[in-house]
Design an enzyme around this catalytic site. Structure first.
Site, PDB file in Angstrom:
ATOM      1  N   ASP A  17       0.851  -1.202   0.000  1.00 35.64           N
ATOM      2  CA  ASP A  17       0.000   0.000   0.000  1.00 35.64           C
ATOM      3  C   ASP A  17       0.885   1.250   0.000  1.00 35.64           C
ATOM      4  OD1 ASP A  17      -2.500  -1.557   0.527  1.00 35.64           O
ATOM      5  OD2 ASP A  17      -1.445  -1.990   2.388  1.00 35.64           O
ATOM      6  N   TYR A 193       5.129 -14.682   0.213  1.00 33.28           N
ATOM      7  CA  TYR A 193       4.476 -14.829   1.517  1.00 33.28           C
ATOM      8  C   TYR A 193       4.887 -16.179   2.120  1.00 33.28           C
ATOM      9  CZ  TYR A 193       1.799 -10.954  -0.366  1.00 33.28           C
ATOM     10  OH  TYR A 193       1.460  -9.744  -0.912  1.00 33.28           O
ATOM     11  N   GLN A 257      13.645   1.250  -2.740  1.00 40.22           N
ATOM     12  CA  GLN A 257      12.871   0.813  -3.917  1.00 40.22           C
ATOM     13  C   GLN A 257      13.687   0.777  -5.213  1.00 40.22           C
ATOM     14  OE1 GLN A 257       9.309   3.263  -3.850  1.00 40.22           O
ATOM     15  NE2 GLN A 257       8.035   1.494  -3.398  1.00 40.22           N
ATOM     16  N   ARG A 273       5.641 -10.620  -5.373  1.00 38.46           N
ATOM     17  CA  ARG A 273       4.363 -10.871  -4.693  1.00 38.46           C
ATOM     18  C   ARG A 273       3.496  -9.603  -4.731  1.00 38.46           C
ATOM     19  NH1 ARG A 273       6.146 -10.763   1.759  1.00 38.46           N
ATOM     20  NH2 ARG A 273       5.506  -8.597   2.103  1.00 38.46           N
ATOM     21  N   GLU A 275       1.458  -6.474  -5.150  1.00 34.28           N
ATOM     22  CA  GLU A 275       1.108  -5.611  -6.275  1.00 34.28           C
ATOM     23  C   GLU A 275       2.326  -4.883  -6.850  1.00 34.28           C
ATOM     24  OE1 GLU A 275      -2.582  -3.522  -6.047  1.00 34.28           O
ATOM     25  OE2 GLU A 275      -1.827  -1.801  -7.158  1.00 34.28           O
ATOM     26  N   ASP A 276       3.050  -4.184  -5.999  1.00 34.59           N
ATOM     27  CA  ASP A 276       4.083  -3.305  -6.556  1.00 34.59           C
ATOM     28  C   ASP A 276       5.296  -4.081  -7.070  1.00 34.59           C
ATOM     29  OD1 ASP A 276       4.885  -0.586  -7.149  1.00 34.59           O
ATOM     30  OD2 ASP A 276       6.414  -0.840  -5.618  1.00 34.59           O
TER      31      ASP A 276
HETATM   32  O1  TRH Z   1       4.362  -6.070   0.659  1.00 33.55           O
HETATM   33  P1  TRH Z   1       3.368  -6.659  -0.236  1.00 33.55           P
HETATM   34  O2  TRH Z   1       2.941  -8.000   0.107  1.00 33.55           O
HETATM   35  O3  TRH Z   1       2.125  -5.721  -0.337  1.00 33.55           O
HETATM   36  C1  TRH Z   1       0.804  -6.199  -0.434  1.00 33.55           C
HETATM   37  C2  TRH Z   1       0.181  -5.896  -1.735  1.00 33.55           C
HETATM   38  O4  TRH Z   1       0.261  -4.549  -2.070  1.00 33.55           O
HETATM   39  C3  TRH Z   1      -1.269  -6.294  -1.691  1.00 33.55           C
HETATM   40  O5  TRH Z   1      -1.896  -5.975  -2.891  1.00 33.55           O
HETATM   41  C4  TRH Z   1      -1.926  -5.561  -0.573  1.00 33.55           C
HETATM   42  O6  TRH Z   1      -3.245  -5.895  -0.487  1.00 33.55           O
HETATM   43  C5  TRH Z   1      -1.206  -5.918   0.685  1.00 33.55           C
HETATM   44  O7  TRH Z   1       0.149  -5.563   0.607  1.00 33.55           O
HETATM   45  C6  TRH Z   1      -1.812  -5.237   1.866  1.00 33.55           C
HETATM   46  O8  TRH Z   1       3.977  -6.708  -1.725  1.00 33.55           O
HETATM   47  P2  TRH Z   1       4.211  -5.545  -2.811  1.00 33.55           P
HETATM   48  O9  TRH Z   1       2.931  -5.000  -3.293  1.00 33.55           O
HETATM   49  O10 TRH Z   1       5.102  -6.101  -3.791  1.00 33.55           O
HETATM   50  O11 TRH Z   1       4.954  -4.390  -2.035  1.00 33.55           O
HETATM   51  C7  TRH Z   1       6.263  -4.491  -1.619  1.00 33.55           C
HETATM   52  C8  TRH Z   1       6.938  -3.144  -1.700  1.00 33.55           C
HETATM   53  O12 TRH Z   1       8.215  -3.202  -1.097  1.00 33.55           O
HETATM   54  C9  TRH Z   1       7.170  -2.676  -3.129  1.00 33.55           C
HETATM   55  O13 TRH Z   1       7.019  -1.267  -3.206  1.00 33.55           O
HETATM   56  C10 TRH Z   1       8.617  -3.053  -3.405  1.00 33.55           C
HETATM   57  C11 TRH Z   1       9.198  -2.798  -2.048  1.00 33.55           C
HETATM   58  N1  TRH Z   1      10.433  -3.507  -1.746  1.00 33.55           N
HETATM   59  C12 TRH Z   1      11.545  -2.735  -1.488  1.00 33.55           C
HETATM   60  O14 TRH Z   1      11.500  -1.492  -1.582  1.00 33.55           O
HETATM   61  N2  TRH Z   1      12.707  -3.361  -1.154  1.00 33.55           N
HETATM   62  C13 TRH Z   1      12.804  -4.718  -1.069  1.00 33.55           C
HETATM   63  O15 TRH Z   1      13.899  -5.228  -0.755  1.00 33.55           O
HETATM   64  C14 TRH Z   1      11.645  -5.492  -1.353  1.00 33.55           C
HETATM   65  C15 TRH Z   1      11.711  -6.985  -1.285  1.00 33.55           C
HETATM   66  C16 TRH Z   1      10.460  -4.859  -1.676  1.00 33.55           C
END
Ligand code: TRH
Length: 379
Positions: A17, A193, A257, A273, A275-276
């Site tokens: 999010d 996850y 990021q 995993r 969304e992002d």
């Molecule tokens: O963390 P997430 O599981 O987020 C999820 C999804 O958004 C899902 O749709 C939502 O409903 C839930 O949260 C509540 O996975 P996601 O979306 O990939 O987000 C991870 C963020 O972390 C993304 O912006 C990439 C960032 N990231 C880093 O900046 N550094 C890292 O080392 C890693 C592994 C990820």
């Protein structure tokens, strides 16, 4: 005067999010010259992805964005010209009331979760009048096809990716303190996850014909526990190296990021995993595997199939079968150790497909620009 945008982000869990909202806020500021306030209710999660953020500051200026702690009860603020509630988070009641009385009513947008399902194009940009107040909320959907808002993509992202050559890659590994690639090695990033069938996959990798080197950013909660379980290691932390047969797993710190993007560009295959990271893997244009965020009543399986239908549409039949089988197994359908070898055999063709897929996505424009264009047509 700069147009003012407010983005409200309620961190449900994990990093997605806030990851999406932060990316959007920076893009609106940097690329569209807007004055953006980002309201976040969980600054601790924010500080995970923005290490220089102050996790207790009520207000702070970061990369041109004013980051505000969204406290309960809401302290009150003058409404912006455009107001985004991310992922249907509920705006503070006092803020909504204030929106209804300012002379120029703000444009109110609910930025929705990403889905490849067909119904999205029918709902994208739909207005929804407020039941009591003279306000209209519009639904805005990111997506993969014409008739959606597209995906977040920074200007120049793909040229920066193209410029990430072997020298830049070597520097990146050095910065991470990770050894350079060995000849013939398969390098994989892993973000998933805790429910993923890690044991089966690790067993396949340990028995692989080639060395498999896995980069695992931590923390990932239950996923790291599962990894530790496979190796019989106790609470491994960043820096730990775990080994079994052909498999090496290296735990690395959670990356900023833009550094995470580089990890995706530097690996041969990316497990992502939510969304992002799922979107970033598509811009990385490498073979990738999606662990979808689990939802009640298996709603996520419908979303998974909807995306697979689009993503595999242009593939040769055997490759599409391999991708579908592996992705479904990774999301709980069956034995991933059985489907892995066939998937891995398509690595080169999958990378070529990834380039074409990313080119197609680019044609939709990027989500931030599409939001700005939508706002100009409305205001
Ligand atoms: O963390 P997430 O599981 O987020 C999820 C999804 O958004 C899902 O749709 C939502 O409903 C839930 O949260 C509540 O996975 P996601 O979306 O990939 O987000 C991870 C963020 O972390 C993304 O912006 C990439 C960032 N990231 C880093 O900046 N550094 C890292 O080392 C890693 C592994 C990820």
């Amino acid at each position: 005067m700069k147009q003012r945008w407010d983005i409200f982000c309620n961190v449900v869990d994990n990093f997605g999010d806030i990851g999406v909202c932060w990316r959007l806020a920076r893009q609106l500021t940097l690329e569209h010259g807007l004055a953006v306030r980002l309201w976040v209710d969980d600054l601790a999660s924010f500080a995970r992805i923005v290490p220089d953020a102050d996790p207790v500051a009520d207000r702070q200026q970061l990369r041109g964005v004013e980051v505000c702690h969204w406290r309960q009860p809401f302290a009150g603020a003058e409404p912006a010209d455009v107001v985004i509630e991310a992922f249907a988070c509920e705006l503070p009641e006092t803020y909504i009331t204030a929106m209804a009385v300012v002379p120029q009513r703000p444009l109110w947008i609910n930025l929705e979760y990403l889905s490849a399902e067909n119904w999205v194009t029918g709902c994208h940009r739909l207005p929804s009048p407020h039941p009591r107040l003279p306000l209209v909320k519009h639904f805005f959907f990111p997506g993969f096809v014409t008739g959606t808002g597209g995906l977040l993509r920074e200007q120049g992202l793909l040229s920066v990716r193209s410029a990430f050559d072997s020298v830049a890659q070597a520097e990146f590994w050095q910065r991470l303190g990770v050894p350079a690639r060995r000849a013939g090695e398969l390098r994989i990033s892993l973000f998933c996850y805790g429910s993923a069938p890690l044991r089966d996959l690790f067993a396949a990798w340990a028995a692989s014909a080639v060395p498999v080197f896995v980069l695992l950013p931590v923390p990932q909660g239950a996923a790291v526990d599962a990894v530790a379980g496979f190796f019989g290691a106790e609470s491994p932390a960043a820096g730990a190296v775990l080994q079994s047969g052909q498999l090496t797993v290296r735990l690395i710190p959670f990356l900023e990021q833009s550094e995470y993007d580089k990890l995706l560009w530097a690996c041969d295959i990316n497990f992502v995993r939510g969304e992002d990271s799922f979107v970033r893997a598509q811009w990385a244009a490498r073979p990738f595997v999606w662990h979808i965020y689990p939802q009640a009543d298996n709603a996520h399986q419908v979303k998974l199939s909807a995306f697979l239908d689009l993503y595999t549409a242009g593939m040769p039949a055997d490759m599409a079968v391999a991708v579908r089988a592996l992705w479904h197994d990774w999301n709980g359908a069956g034995r991933i150790d059985h489907t892995w070898p066939t998937f891995a055999a398509h690595q080169v063709a999958l990378a070529q497909h990834g380039e074409k897929w990313a080119e197609g996505l680019c044609r939709l424009g990027d989500l931030a620009s599409n939001l700005v264009r939508f706002s100009r047509n409305q205001i």
